[in-house]
Write an enzyme that holds these catalytic residues in place. Structure first.
Site, PDB file in Angstrom:
ATOM      1  N   GLY A  81     110.217  -9.716 -52.014  1.00  0.00           N
ATOM      2  CA  GLY A  81     111.405  -8.482 -52.736  1.00  0.00           C
ATOM      3  C   GLY A  81     111.669  -7.988 -51.262  1.00  0.00           C
ATOM      4  O   GLY A  81     112.767  -7.842 -50.264  1.00  0.00           O
ATOM      5  N   ASP A 140     103.792  -1.246 -42.084  1.00  0.00           N
ATOM      6  CA  ASP A 140     102.581  -0.934 -42.848  1.00  0.00           C
ATOM      7  C   ASP A 140     103.214   0.229 -42.432  1.00  0.00           C
ATOM      8  O   ASP A 140     104.368   1.171 -42.401  1.00  0.00           O
ATOM      9  CB  ASP A 140     101.529  -0.657 -41.457  1.00  0.00           C
TER      10      ASP A 140
HETATM   11  P1  IMP Z   1     102.656  -2.197 -47.752  1.00  0.00           P
HETATM   12  O1  IMP Z   1     101.787  -2.023 -46.345  1.00  0.00           O
HETATM   13  O2  IMP Z   1     103.918  -2.171 -48.293  1.00  0.00           O
HETATM   14  O3  IMP Z   1     102.035  -3.032 -48.209  1.00  0.00           O
HETATM   15  O4  IMP Z   1     101.542  -0.924 -48.525  1.00  0.00           O
HETATM   16  C1  IMP Z   1     100.003  -0.751 -49.134  1.00  0.00           C
HETATM   17  C2  IMP Z   1     100.055   0.083 -50.178  1.00  0.00           C
HETATM   18  O5  IMP Z   1     100.517   1.231 -49.908  1.00  0.00           O
HETATM   19  C3  IMP Z   1     100.270  -0.141 -51.271  1.00  0.00           C
HETATM   20  O6  IMP Z   1      99.451  -1.502 -51.577  1.00  0.00           O
HETATM   21  C4  IMP Z   1     101.129   0.966 -51.876  1.00  0.00           C
HETATM   22  O7  IMP Z   1      99.621   0.860 -52.256  1.00  0.00           O
HETATM   23  C5  IMP Z   1     101.315   2.607 -50.587  1.00  0.00           C
HETATM   24  N1  IMP Z   1     102.884   1.637 -51.217  1.00  0.00           N
HETATM   25  C6  IMP Z   1     103.205   1.741 -49.874  1.00  0.00           C
HETATM   26  N2  IMP Z   1     104.611   1.831 -50.033  1.00  0.00           N
HETATM   27  C7  IMP Z   1     104.791   2.100 -50.742  1.00  0.00           C
HETATM   28  C8  IMP Z   1     105.831   2.528 -51.983  1.00  0.00           C
HETATM   29  O8  IMP Z   1     106.804   2.058 -51.488  1.00  0.00           O
HETATM   30  N3  IMP Z   1     105.455   3.063 -53.413  1.00  0.00           N
HETATM   31  C9  IMP Z   1     104.309   2.848 -53.775  1.00  0.00           C
HETATM   32  N4  IMP Z   1     103.983   2.652 -53.079  1.00  0.00           N
HETATM   33  C10 IMP Z   1     103.113   2.152 -51.907  1.00  0.00           C
END
Ligand code: IMP
Length: 230
Positions: A14, A68
């Protein structure tokens, strides 16, 4: 236009599609890297994005993007922050905005996401109005083939944390996050296109798009693009 590969430090299809839809128009083709994920040990999103971009670039030997992201709640001292994905597995001191310890529970992603949302609601119990303001933040780092960081960009989406989840879409904290730019609907109530148009990722990605455009201008020596660099 010929296509140049850029490595994206993720295995999530995605994410790859969203990057491709924005950077593809500049002639870039996003490819994922099948490298071991480096440990996210930095105290902030930028630090983690940088260490991931460097690690993946060295592994792939190509221009690389890594990101991140997480949710920031100022009244909780910035938590869940870099612990967003594993918040429920952390022992926290919300008054200090600090994580005291982290014990991985090994539970699958959907139940961890749900536990994370519950933990957030518990910590916000008794907080009303402005105290429930929050934002998602995304930092993208770009590294050269040798791992040198060339550029970082940050994007934010502002809103507030509801008292209970609303909506079936999205992931993570989406069902609790009523966005300012989604008319108070949660990121789980609106469709993906509407969320993606105003998301923290979109805003950071647009800055990367501008930077890559400027870099192309510099590399080919055309146009006014050198004025935009860095
Ligand atoms: P990642 O680095 O994009 O994997 O995000 C780390 C964590 O931040 C995810 O597991 C979510 O808990 C939270 N997070 C980041 N972006 C989003 C979003 O767009 N919606 C909801 N939670 C988010």
């Amino acid at each position: 236009m010929s296509s140049h590969p850029i490595v994206l430090g993720t295995r999530n299809p995605g994410k790859l599609r969203e990057y491709q839809s924005i950077l593809g128009e500049l002639g870039y083709e996003m490819v994922s890297v099948d490298a071991p994920e480096p440990e996210e040990t930095a105290p902030d999103f930028e630090g983690n994005a940088r260490l991931k971009a460097t690690a993946y670039a060295r592994y792939a030997g190509a221009l690389t993007l890594a990101e991140d992201a997480g949710l920031v709640v100022p009244v909780l001292g910035g938590l869940p922050g870099v612990f967003s994905a594993r918040f429920a597995d952390c022992e926290v001191d919300p008054s200090l905005g600090k994580v005291l310890s982290y014990t991985p529970s090994g539970r699958p992603r959907p139940s961890l996401d749900e536990a994370n949302r519950l933990r957030l609601l518990e910590l916000l119990a008794g907080h009303e109005g402005e105290a429930r303001r929050a934002y998602f933040q995304m930092v993208i780092a770009v590294a050269d083939a040798d791992g040198t960081i060339l550029f970082t960009a940050s994007g934010e989406a502002y809103g507030r944390i509801l008292y209970e989840p609303r909506g079936e879409g999205g992931f993570g904290y989406d069902a609790l996050f009523a966005g300012d730019e989604t008319d108070g609907f949660t990121f789980a109530e609106v469709d993906a296109a509407r969320k993606n148009a105003v998301s923290h990722r979109r805003k950071a990605l647009e800055k990367v798009h501008t930077w890559l455009l400027a870099r192309q201008g510099l590399l080919t020596g055309h146009g006014e693009c050198h004025k935009l660099a860095q």
